[in-house]
Design an enzyme around this catalytic site. Structure first.
Site, PDB file in Angstrom:
ATOM      1  N   GLU A   2       0.839  -1.204   0.000  1.00  0.00           N
ATOM      2  CA  GLU A   2       0.000   0.000   0.000  1.00  0.00           C
ATOM      3  C   GLU A   2       0.875   1.257   0.000  1.00  0.00           C
ATOM      4  O   GLU A   2       0.611   2.210  -0.740  1.00  0.00           O
ATOM      5  CB  GLU A   2      -0.909  -0.020   1.224  1.00  0.00           C
ATOM      6  CG  GLU A   2      -1.767   1.222   1.385  1.00  0.00           C
ATOM      7  CD  GLU A   2      -2.349   1.314   2.790  1.00  0.00           C
ATOM      8  OE1 GLU A   2      -2.641   2.440   3.215  1.00  0.00           O
ATOM      9  OE2 GLU A   2      -2.495   0.273   3.458  1.00  0.00           O
ATOM     10  N   ASP A  38       0.877   3.840  -3.118  1.00  0.00           N
ATOM     11  CA  ASP A  38       0.505   5.250  -2.922  1.00  0.00           C
ATOM     12  C   ASP A  38       1.501   6.161  -3.631  1.00  0.00           C
ATOM     13  O   ASP A  38       1.113   7.128  -4.306  1.00  0.00           O
ATOM     14  CB  ASP A  38       0.463   5.559  -1.424  1.00  0.00           C
ATOM     15  CG  ASP A  38       0.208   7.024  -1.147  1.00  0.00           C
ATOM     16  OD1 ASP A  38      -0.903   7.510  -1.435  1.00  0.00           O
ATOM     17  OD2 ASP A  38       1.127   7.700  -0.635  1.00  0.00           O
ATOM     18  N   GLU A  46      -4.440   0.684  -3.692  1.00  0.00           N
ATOM     19  CA  GLU A  46      -3.047   1.137  -3.641  1.00  0.00           C
ATOM     20  C   GLU A  46      -2.092  -0.043  -3.543  1.00  0.00           C
ATOM     21  O   GLU A  46      -1.026  -0.046  -4.184  1.00  0.00           O
ATOM     22  CB  GLU A  46      -2.845   2.077  -2.443  1.00  0.00           C
ATOM     23  CG  GLU A  46      -3.537   3.421  -2.617  1.00  0.00           C
ATOM     24  CD  GLU A  46      -3.287   4.370  -1.468  1.00  0.00           C
ATOM     25  OE1 GLU A  46      -3.327   5.588  -1.676  1.00  0.00           O
ATOM     26  OE2 GLU A  46      -3.056   3.877  -0.329  1.00  0.00           O
TER      27      GLU A  46
END
Length: 226
Positions: A40, A44, A116
């Site tokens: 994640e 991102d 993400e």
């Protein structure tokens, strides 16, 4: 399990070389220490770069502050949750029993984080090019809408674009006027260098029709630069 993997792969639009990365991207922290949080984090960063580059290209006249606002709106949790539903990610999430019972599959934060994480997994598996291709495909309609929403009057922006390119300014020609005097409908043609053919717009006033023709011209000219 194999059928489920094929479904999510088809939905995402990327065929993993290392299927473990996809499984990890779908694994919530409620399953233990082996979860998608690190992916994640990576996703991102990749998402911000890919969307940042896309809007930098699409909006050549926007300043840094505007670009930052547009990017923030595109990568916010609400947008990512919408994309998670569009990709039907919820049914493939790997959740702990407690999270399942409390409705984790429909929790916006879990869905957004999973998107993400999948982006991070694609980046690790195939690199920036396939990762970018997937993200741009998922965000395609939103990026197209961005070029038309929340910005200057399209006639003004089209004029500024042509000035920035040192080209002749757009010209607008009335093609038809129909309807009763109190309820007319205008069809306007916009001619500007760089278009394959003039764009047309319709509206109840001449200005509205011109704005719509300018919007179409802007979209074509800006998409050329992608």
């Amino acid at each position: 399990m194999k059928m489920q993997q094929e479904k999510i792969i088809n939905s995402i639009g990327y065929n993993f070389n290392d299927i473990y990365l996809l499984q990890l991207a779908l694994t919530h922290r409620s399953m233990g220490s082996s979860n998608n949080e690190r992916l994640e984090f990576l996703g991102d960063s990749a998402l911000n770069f890919i969307i940042g580059h896309a809007i930098y290209t699409l909006l050549p006249l926007s300043k840094e502050g505007e670009l930052s606002r547009y990017r923030a709106d595109l990568v916010k949790g609400k947008t990512l949750t919408e994309i998670a539903y569009e990709l039907q990610i919820a049914e493939y999430l790997i959740l702990g029993e407690g999270e399942k019972k409390s409705g984790g599959r429909d929790r916006p934060s879990i869905l957004a984080n999973s998107v993400e994480a999948i982006i991070g997994a694609i980046y690790l598996d195939g690199g920036i090019n396939p990762c970018s291709a997937c993200v741009l495909k998922w965000f395609d309609s939103r990026l197209k809408n961005l070029t038309m929403n929340g910005r200057k009057d399209p006639k003004t922006e089209l004029q500024e674009l042509m000035q920035a390119r040192s080209e002749a300014l757009p010209t607008y020609t009335i093609i038809t006027i129909s309807g009763e005097p109190h309820q007319q409908n205008f069809t306007i043609e916009c001619c500007v260098k760089g278009l394959v053919s003039p764009t047309k717009g319709q509206g109840e006033t001449r200005r509205d029709a011109e704005k719509k023709a300018a919007e179409k011209a802007l979209l074509e000219l800006l998409n050329e630069k992608k």
